[in-house]
Structures are given as structure tokens and as C-alpha cells.
Design an enzyme around this catalytic site. Structure first.
Site, short mmCIF file in Angstrom:
data_model
loop_
_atom_site.label_atom_id
_atom_site.label_comp_id
_atom_site.label_asym_id
_atom_site.label_seq_id
_atom_site.Cartn_x
_atom_site.Cartn_y
_atom_site.Cartn_z
N ILE A 1 -1.89 43.04 -71.33
CA ILE A 1 -3.38 42.85 -71.10
C ILE A 1 -4.06 44.16 -71.28
O ILE A 1 -3.89 45.42 -70.67
CB ILE A 1 -3.41 42.34 -69.65
CG1 ILE A 1 -2.73 40.85 -69.60
CG2 ILE A 1 -4.80 42.26 -69.30
CD1 ILE A 1 -2.51 40.44 -68.20
N GLY B 1 4.85 38.72 -86.01
CA GLY B 1 3.75 39.08 -86.58
C GLY B 1 3.40 37.93 -87.77
O GLY B 1 2.78 38.02 -88.77
N SER B 2 3.69 36.55 -87.31
CA SER B 2 3.39 35.51 -88.26
C SER B 2 2.06 35.42 -88.44
O SER B 2 1.52 34.98 -89.42
CB SER B 2 4.20 34.31 -88.00
OG SER B 2 3.64 33.62 -86.62
N ARG C 1 3.49 46.09 -68.15
CA ARG C 1 1.77 46.57 -67.88
C ARG C 1 1.56 47.70 -69.01
O ARG C 1 2.38 48.63 -69.08
CB ARG C 1 1.60 47.08 -66.46
CG ARG C 1 0.25 47.07 -66.32
CD ARG C 1 0.04 47.43 -64.77
NE ARG C 1 -1.24 47.70 -64.18
CZ ARG C 1 -1.71 48.81 -64.02
NH1 ARG C 1 -0.93 49.67 -64.46
NH2 ARG C 1 -2.97 49.05 -64.05
N HIS D 1 -4.30 32.25 -78.63
CA HIS D 1 -3.30 31.61 -77.52
C HIS D 1 -2.91 30.25 -77.96
O HIS D 1 -3.56 29.34 -78.56
CB HIS D 1 -4.35 31.48 -76.32
CG HIS D 1 -3.55 31.02 -75.00
ND1 HIS D 1 -2.66 32.03 -74.45
CD2 HIS D 1 -3.30 29.89 -74.49
CE1 HIS D 1 -2.12 31.29 -73.36
NE2 HIS D 1 -2.39 29.81 -73.43
N ALA E 1 -0.45 25.85 -87.05
CA ALA E 1 -1.89 25.56 -86.64
C ALA E 1 -2.64 26.63 -86.47
O ALA E 1 -3.64 27.10 -87.17
CB ALA E 1 -2.15 24.66 -85.62
N MET F 1 1.30 41.12 -76.40
CA MET F 1 1.58 40.36 -75.14
C MET F 1 1.27 41.29 -73.85
O MET F 1 1.76 40.89 -72.80
CB MET F 1 3.19 40.34 -75.42
CG MET F 1 3.78 39.47 -76.53
SD MET F 1 2.69 37.87 -76.51
CE MET F 1 3.49 36.89 -75.17
C1 GRF Z 1 1.34 33.19 -81.05
O1 GRF Z 1 1.95 31.93 -80.64
C2 GRF Z 1 0.08 33.50 -80.39
O2 GRF Z 1 -0.65 32.34 -79.83
C3 GRF Z 1 0.67 34.17 -78.99
O3 GRF Z 1 1.86 34.79 -79.72
C4 GRF Z 1 2.36 34.17 -80.60
C5 GRF Z 1 2.51 35.28 -81.66
O4 GRF Z 1 3.15 34.99 -82.88
N1 GRF Z 1 -0.32 34.73 -78.41
P1 GRF Z 1 3.33 35.91 -84.03
O5 GRF Z 1 3.87 37.28 -83.53
O6 GRF Z 1 2.06 36.16 -84.77
O7 GRF Z 1 4.31 35.31 -84.94
#
Ligand code: GRF
Length: 359
Positions: free
Chosen positions: A261, A179-180, A232, A278, A342, A259
Site C-alpha cells: 500500500i 509482471g504479466s 508493510r 484490481h 481481460a 502488492m
Molecule cells: C493482477 O491480477 C492485478 O489485478 C493484481 O495483481 C495481479 C498482477 O498480476 N493487482 P501480474 O503480476 O501483472 O501478472
């Protein structure tokens, strides 16, 4: 010169309060926190804390320590004002201001009979130094439940947009892990860089940090059972997610580390209104383990992409990208950490620009 007669207790006075009570067989309850914008959640919490003993002493973090704990835009109110407001509450018998991030020194000096803490903690997750000091002082530890829906962050979110200003974007945020990115969105809202509110946080993982962050911020947080298959998201879950998002009336859905779809009916209900972040410069390294893919390909540069979500994975219109170097000796984890830094800048910026016109 001060415009108020109020002054917080000194540490000696607080210790004396404890000793006076002790001499009369009474119990002092102690708690500490930032108490920046007082709301009903605080009041209920303090009433409950007071009910654990015979008097309640509150230690308020000084301004510098609030900044260290909550970021550069906090506190909203200066320490003496926060102490004065707290001291006016019926439940509160005394207030001290302390400048460290931890309350260890106060606990050692005051030796409260009872220590109360808000429910985003467990006894095990208390700071080890504070906990050791409490054990030495013989203080009983009580974790009190948080009041859902009430928090300083939620209050700030509501206050962030003047009534007649540009409409505040209602976000539904989905996440599965740390959740960062979600925290970066909340920070951007709090600091005024993003005119939005998070109406709902949804996860396919019951106890992940993402959901804890939402709860701690007083945001409606829901776990959606993904169904029988581990990788899934089943049909029932897809339906449930669409339903929750519709009911929360969100303008935009943000996948912040989600994570699984998404398919129908979520994709149809929010077509062109779902964004994902992503960890690669798309169209390179689609799918899972993008940082490892970048290393395996010998890339010297990678980065992150914010894009629209469509039925084809990681292929929707790109809204923005930021690159980061791949450094010698990088592991997938170290590269991913750098990419995430970033992301924390890019994602809130792209949301602030929403709706973005095609380039
Ligand atoms: C991030 O690197 C994002 O690009 C990917 O999953 C990671 C999630 O990190 N889809 P966080 O849970 O927001 O720390």
C-alpha cells in the site's frame, strides 16, 4: 530477383566451417537469436562471444519463428536483411537462418565448440532440448552478461512516437510478481497501441519476474527494500519510491500487480496520477484475494477494474472495467487467469486514453 549478393550459409556450409576450424585446432563459437533491430548491446555481446574462440557463427531466427517468440508485430526487419546486417559485423564469420523456435537441430548438425547465450539466461534455464544437444556435442556453454539499457524493445519504444506527434507518456510501473500486466503494457507500446515509454520499473521483491521483464527490455529496474515489516512498505521505502519516480520524471504511475500500500509522500507527489489494476469489478471484492472472494460470494460474474489510487484502498475513481464470467468448477487460480486476460486488454487501453475525463 534479389537486390543483394548476400546469402546466408546453408547448414552444410556452417558444419563445414566448424570442421575446417576443428581440423586446424581452432574453435567455433555459436550463438542464436532474433537480432531484429541491431543495437550497441548486440554488437558488444557478439564481440564478447567472438572472443571466446576463433570464429563466430550466428544463427538467426526466421521470420515465422520470431513471430511465434515475440508476437505478431515482430520482426521489424525480414530474415535476410537481419542476416545480411549481422554478417557485415567484424565479429561475425558466418550467419545461418533457421526456422524452428529452438536451435536444437543446428546444434546437433554443427556441433559448435562453444555456445554463447545472452545473460537473461542461466545454464539451468536454457531450453532442456538445446542443453541436451549441447552436452552431446561437447559444446562449452558461456552465458554472457546483458548490456543494460540496450534492447530492441527500448529501441522500438524510442522510435514509436514521431518527434512532433502527441507527447509520449512517461510511465513509472510498480509490480511485485509475475509482471504479466507489465508485459501487456510493453506489448501495447511496441505495437503502437499505446504512445508511452516506461521510464522506470520498481519492485518491493528483489528477484521477481516483473523486474526480470524490465531488465530484459532494457528498462531501468530497481528493487526498493520494503523495510522490516513483511506486509508493510516502511516510511523509508515510501520516500525512496517517491524520489525515484520524481527523478525519472514520470507523468503517470502504474501499479501493475504491486502488492503493497502506497502512502505519503508518493500519494501526494503523484495525486490523481497513480492507477491500479484490481481483479474484481469494484466496488465489489476490495483488497487481497479478490478472485477467491468472488467464489466465496457465489458470484456468477467478476472482472477487473482500472482505477485511480487514493489513500482508501481500491476506492479511487474508476477509469474502466471489464467483466468475465465465473464458470462452474472455477478455482481462484482459474478465475484469476481469466481475469488477467481481460486485464491485459483493459489496462493498456486505459493508459492509452490517459488523461481520461470523468464520466
Ligand atoms: C493482477 O491480477 C492485478 O489485478 C493484481 O495483481 C495481479 C498482477 O498480476 N493487482 P501480474 O503480476 O501483472 O501478472
Amino acid at each position: 530477383m534479389s537486390d543483394t549478393d548476400f546469402r546466408p550459409l546453408s547448414l552444410d556450409e556452417a558444419a563445414r566451417l566448424r570442421d575446417d576450424l576443428d581440423a586446424r585446432g581452432r574453435k567455433l563459437v555459436f550463438t542464436n537469436g532474433c537480432f531484429d533491430l541491431l543495437h550497441a548491446g548486440h554488437v558488444r555481446y557478439l564481440n564478447q562471444a567472438r572472443a571466446l574462440g576463433d570464429a563466430l557463427l550466428v544463427a538467426v531466427n526466421a521470420d515465422a519463428s520470431v513471430r511465434a517468440l515475440k508476437g505478431p508485430t515482430r520482426p521489424v526487419n525480414p530474415e535476410n536483411d537481419r542476416a545480411e546486417v549481422l554478417a557485415a559485423l567484424r565479429a561475425v564469420d558466418g550467419v545461418v537462418v533457421f526456422s524452428e523456435e529452438r536451435a536444437t537441430r543446428l546444434i546437433k548438425t554443427i556441433r559448435p565448440h562453444i555456445y554463447a547465450k545472452g545473460g537473461d539466461y542461466t545454464v539451468d534455464s536454457l531450453n532442456p532440448e538445446e542443453r541436451a544437444a549441447l552436452e552431446t556435442a561437447g559444446s562449452a556453454i558461456h552465458i554472457l552478461p546483458l548490456v543494460p539499457g540496450r534492447s530492441t524493445t527500448a529501441t522500438l519504444q524510442r522510435a514509436a512516437s514521431p518527434e512532433n506527434g502527441p507527447r509520449r507518456l512517461r510511465l513509472g510501473v510498480l509490480g511485485s510478481g509475475q509482471g504479466s500486466n507489465f508485459q501487456a503494457i510493453l506489448d501495447a507500446i511496441t505495437s503502437g497501441r499505446l504512445n508511452a515509454e516506461v521510464a522506470l520499473a520498481l519492485s518491493d521483491q528483489p528477484d521477481c519476474a516483473f523486474l526480470q521483464t524490465a531488465r530484459a527490455a532494457g528498462i531501468e529496474a530497481r528493487y526498493v527494500d520494503p523495510g522490516p515489516q513483511p506486509r508493510r512498505l516502511g516510511d523509508a521505502a515510501q520516500k525512496e519510491i517517491a524520489e525515484h519516480l520524481r527523478r525519472a520524471n514520470v507523468d503517470l504511475v502504474v501499479l501493475a500487480g504491486f502488492m503493497k500500500i502506497l502512502r505519503a509522500p508518493v500519494l501526494n507527489a503523484f495525486a490523481d496520477r497513480i492507477v491500479n489494476v484490481h481483479p474484481s469489478l469494484l466496488p465489489q471484492f476490495k483488497g487481497a484475494n479478490a478472485p477467491q472472494q468472488a467464489l466465496d460470494a457465489g458470484a456468477t460474474e467478476s472482472g477487473c477494474t482500472v482505477h485511480l489510487v487514493t489513500a482508501e484502498i481500491d476506492a479511487g475513481r474508476i477509469l474502466g472495467q471489464a467483466s468475465v464470467p465465473v464458470l462452474p468448477g472455477d478455482t481462484a487460480a482459474s478465475l484469476h487467469d481469466r481475469i488477467k486476460q481481460a486485464e491485459h486488454d483493459l489496462l493498456p487501453r486505459m493508459l492509452a486514453e490517459w488523461p481520461k475525463k470523468p464520466a
